[in-house]
Write a protein that holds these residues in place. Structure first.
Motif, PDB file in Angstrom:
ATOM      1  N   LEU A   5       0.884  -1.095   0.000  1.00 33.67           N
ATOM      2  CA  LEU A   5       0.000   0.000   0.000  1.00 33.67           C
ATOM      3  C   LEU A   5       0.978   1.212   0.000  1.00 33.67           C
ATOM      4  O   LEU A   5       0.824   1.926   0.774  1.00 33.67           O
ATOM      5  CB  LEU A   5      -0.880   0.086   1.114  1.00 33.67           C
ATOM      6  N   THR A   6       2.887   1.182  -1.117  1.00 38.95           N
ATOM      7  CA  THR A   6       3.298   2.567  -0.831  1.00 38.95           C
ATOM      8  C   THR A   6       3.014   3.408  -2.039  1.00 38.95           C
ATOM      9  O   THR A   6       2.928   2.910  -3.119  1.00 38.95           O
ATOM     10  CB  THR A   6       4.757   2.665  -0.384  1.00 38.95           C
ATOM     11  N   ARG A   7       2.843   4.719  -1.831  1.00 42.16           N
ATOM     12  CA  ARG A   7       2.394   5.562  -2.924  1.00 42.16           C
ATOM     13  C   ARG A   7       3.468   5.744  -3.975  1.00 42.16           C
ATOM     14  O   ARG A   7       3.159   6.003  -5.124  1.00 42.16           O
ATOM     15  CB  ARG A   7       1.971   6.936  -2.375  1.00 42.16           C
ATOM     16  N   ALA A 150       2.137  -3.608  -2.459  1.00 36.68           N
ATOM     17  CA  ALA A 150       1.685  -2.465  -1.667  1.00 36.68           C
ATOM     18  C   ALA A 150       1.131  -1.366  -2.567  1.00 36.68           C
ATOM     19  O   ALA A 150       0.081  -0.774  -2.276  1.00 36.68           O
ATOM     20  CB  ALA A 150       2.840  -1.929  -0.824  1.00 36.68           C
ATOM     21  N   ALA A 151       1.827  -1.083  -3.665  1.00 35.41           N
ATOM     22  CA  ALA A 151       1.351  -0.072  -4.603  1.00 35.41           C
ATOM     23  C   ALA A 151       0.019  -0.476  -5.215  1.00 35.41           C
ATOM     24  O   ALA A 151      -0.861   0.360  -5.432  1.00 35.41           O
ATOM     25  CB  ALA A 151       2.398   0.153  -5.699  1.00 35.41           C
ATOM     26  N   GLY A 152      -0.141  -1.772  -5.489  1.00 32.20           N
ATOM     27  CA  GLY A 152      -1.410  -2.260  -6.027  1.00 32.20           C
ATOM     28  C   GLY A 152      -2.558  -2.059  -5.063  1.00 32.20           C
ATOM     29  O   GLY A 152      -3.674  -1.693  -5.454  1.00 32.20           O
ATOM     30  N   ILE A 153      -2.299  -2.268  -3.776  1.00 32.53           N
ATOM     31  CA  ILE A 153      -3.344  -2.061  -2.770  1.00 32.53           C
ATOM     32  C   ILE A 153      -3.739  -0.593  -2.715  1.00 32.53           C
ATOM     33  O   ILE A 153      -4.928  -0.249  -2.673  1.00 32.53           O
ATOM     34  CB  ILE A 153      -2.857  -2.561  -1.396  1.00 32.53           C
ATOM     35  N   ILE A 154      -2.739   0.284  -2.705  1.00 32.00           N
ATOM     36  CA  ILE A 154      -3.032   1.721  -2.706  1.00 32.00           C
ATOM     37  C   ILE A 154      -3.840   2.107  -3.943  1.00 32.00           C
ATOM     38  O   ILE A 154      -4.793   2.889  -3.878  1.00 32.00           O
ATOM     39  CB  ILE A 154      -1.724   2.533  -2.652  1.00 32.00           C
ATOM     40  N   PHE A 155      -3.455   1.543  -5.079  1.00 32.77           N
ATOM     41  CA  PHE A 155      -4.156   1.852  -6.330  1.00 32.77           C
ATOM     42  C   PHE A 155      -5.627   1.449  -6.252  1.00 32.77           C
ATOM     43  O   PHE A 155      -6.527   2.207  -6.663  1.00 32.77           O
ATOM     44  CB  PHE A 155      -3.470   1.138  -7.490  1.00 32.77           C
TER      45      PHE A 155
END
Length: 486
Positions: A5-7, A150-155
């Motif tokens: 979830l990092t941006r 993590a980026a995919g979760i944030i997306f």
């Protein structure tokens, strides 16, 4: 909960999917128990501050926390923590493996469910979302690809915020960001970063619980249908006594997760019991929705760490218990009521005012400016919009005639839709009137029936069938097929 979830990582993947962020028709935000009016003003905070049951709950919790802190300072408290460490040591030694397995398993589960973002509450017709969830699960296998997951979760959270009401998703968002942050910290080679990985999970769950608990003070009316449907949840306690005390319990246990080791571990165990007991009455899908928060609560209960990294002096002092709880209440109440005013303005009605005008089912009524759930689609009567939850207007017709008329209309529209040359489109065009027929029958039941169980079943049918109609209409719209009128 929501609980779920990092941006700056995975920029390549984010860039490739930027097109998916284009504006789309917003869906309704539906809590797990009922659709509701999202733009209704929260009840005045004075309503809570003058409620004796609120203060009863606060006093009981303060007494428990202070007593626990007193015990924690003694050799008995140390012995208790040591015993908990020994009992949980096998899991503590593999705690990162446990978290990674649960997070990966969660994304496999929601991939299998399909049609949702990051919790069963947040539905989407986009099929590619499910495949992205499978990729997120696969990325957790390796520490090198965990930041991409993590980026995919944030997306996915960005998409959910785009399609749903952001204000009422803030409790979900805290948990999602915490899981993403854990994946980034766990994959880091810097030990001064990694040591905070369980802490961010704890803060995420604590914030989610404290934020969502405020609904019980701001919108107690939202819980009335739930209490009516499942009265055993209150353990025989009167509704208006149970709801504020339940809000206090949820907020303070969330606050307790940020306290000293014994307080936070006992708070985690209490929360775990509550979540586990909710599995049977609410089913497996609810278990999937709560899987992440339950796993993190287990992590908190197992965590052997006794170091306090932030504001340690006030958290360890006895006076820190009432000061910390008061500060947390002030921060969250100010943020909740303040942000609602920012999102929706200050001239909206409270739920009590809406219910006074519209009746007890106002939590399910129609809002043209802010659609809010599967029961909002309106029919037309004398040129005016009427919510689908309204009972059917039978006029002089008998119940049998009303049922027969609804079935005749359903049959004609179904057969017309099934004639489409594309079998997939034909299926959807046939199913929409089929579901509408069920809604029409349910509305007749609301108009003519009296049995409480059947009345509740009728409301449930309206909610579920309309939600599926909305999804099917969105599917047709995406493919350029003319969408039939409701």
């Amino acid at each position: 909960m929501t609980p779920s979830l990092t941006r700056n990582t995975g920029l390549g993947m984010a860039a490739a999917l930027t097109g998916a962020l284009a504006p789309a028709e917003a869906s309704a935000h539906v809590k797990w128990f009922a659709p509701y009016i999202v733009d209704a003003a929260p009840a005045p905070i004075t309503r809570t501050l003058t409620d004796p049951w609120f203060w009863t709950g606060i006093v009981l919790v303060l007494a428990f926390f202070i007593a626990t802190r007193l015990v924690e300072r003694t050799t008995t408290g140390e012995a208790t923590l040591d015993a908990m460490d020994r009992a949980t040591n096998p899991l503590w030694l593999r705690l990162d493996d446990f978290v990674r397995i649960v997070v990966a398993g969660f994304f496999v589960a929601i991939f299998s469910v399909g049609g949702i973002y990051l919790t069963p509450d947040l539905k989407t017709p986009a099929e590619w979302v499910s495949w992205l969830q499978l990729l997120i699960a696969a990325g957790i296998v390796s520490r090198k690809t965990m930041p991409l997951s993590a980026a995919g979760i944030i997306f996915l959270w960005v998409l959910a915020l785009r399609d749903y009401d952001p204000f009422h998703l803030l409790d979900y968002l805290a948990l999602g960001v915490a899981v993403a942050a854990y994946l980034v910290l766990e994959s880091s080679n810097r030990e001064d970063w990694r040591k905070h990985r369980f802490e961010v999970l704890r803060w995420g769950v604590a914030i989610a619980l404290m934020w969502s608990s405020l609904e019980k003070f701001a919108y107690p009316e939202w819980f009335y249908p739930l209490v009516a449907e499942k009265p055993f949840l209150t353990f025989g306690i009167p509704r208006d006594m149970f709801i504020p005390m339940a809000g206090v319990a949820e907020f303070t246990m969330g606050f307790g997760l940020l306290a000293t080791p014994l307080v936070r571990r006992l708070s985690a165990l209490a929360l775990l019991v509550i979540f586990i007991t909710a599995v049977y009455p609410f089913g497996r899908v609810d278990l999937i929705g709560h899987a992440l928060i339950m796993a993190i609560i287990i992590v908190i209960a197992v965590d052997h760490t006794r170091e306090l990294h932030f504001w340690s002096w006030i958290r360890r002092a006895l006076i820190g218990v009432p000061i910390g709880l008061t500060g947390a209440l002030l921060i969250f109440v100010t943020a909740y009521w303040g942000l609602h005013a920012v999102f929706y303005g200050t001239d909206t009605q409270t739920m009590a005012e809406i219910r006074a005008e519209q009746g007890d089912m106002a939590t399910h009524s129609y809002s043209s400016e802010h659609p809010h759930g599967p029961q909002v689609m309106a029919t037309m009567r004398d040129g005016e919009e009427v919510p689908q939850t309204a009972p059917a207007d039978l006029g002089d017709a008998s119940v049998a005639d009303a049922y027969a008329q609804s079935m005749m209309g359903m049959h004609e529209e179904m057969m017309a839709g099934l004639e489409h040359e594309d079998p997939d489109v034909a299926f959807v065009l046939g199913m929409i009137p089929h579901h509408q027929g069920a809604i029409d029958m349910a509305r007749i039941q609301l108009a003519a029936g009296s049995d409480p169980e059947n009345m509740q079943l009728a409301r449930h049918i309206i909610a579920e069938q309309q939600q599926e109609i909305d999804a099917m209409r969105a599917w047709l719209d995406e493919r350029g097929v003319e969408v039939p009128d409701s």
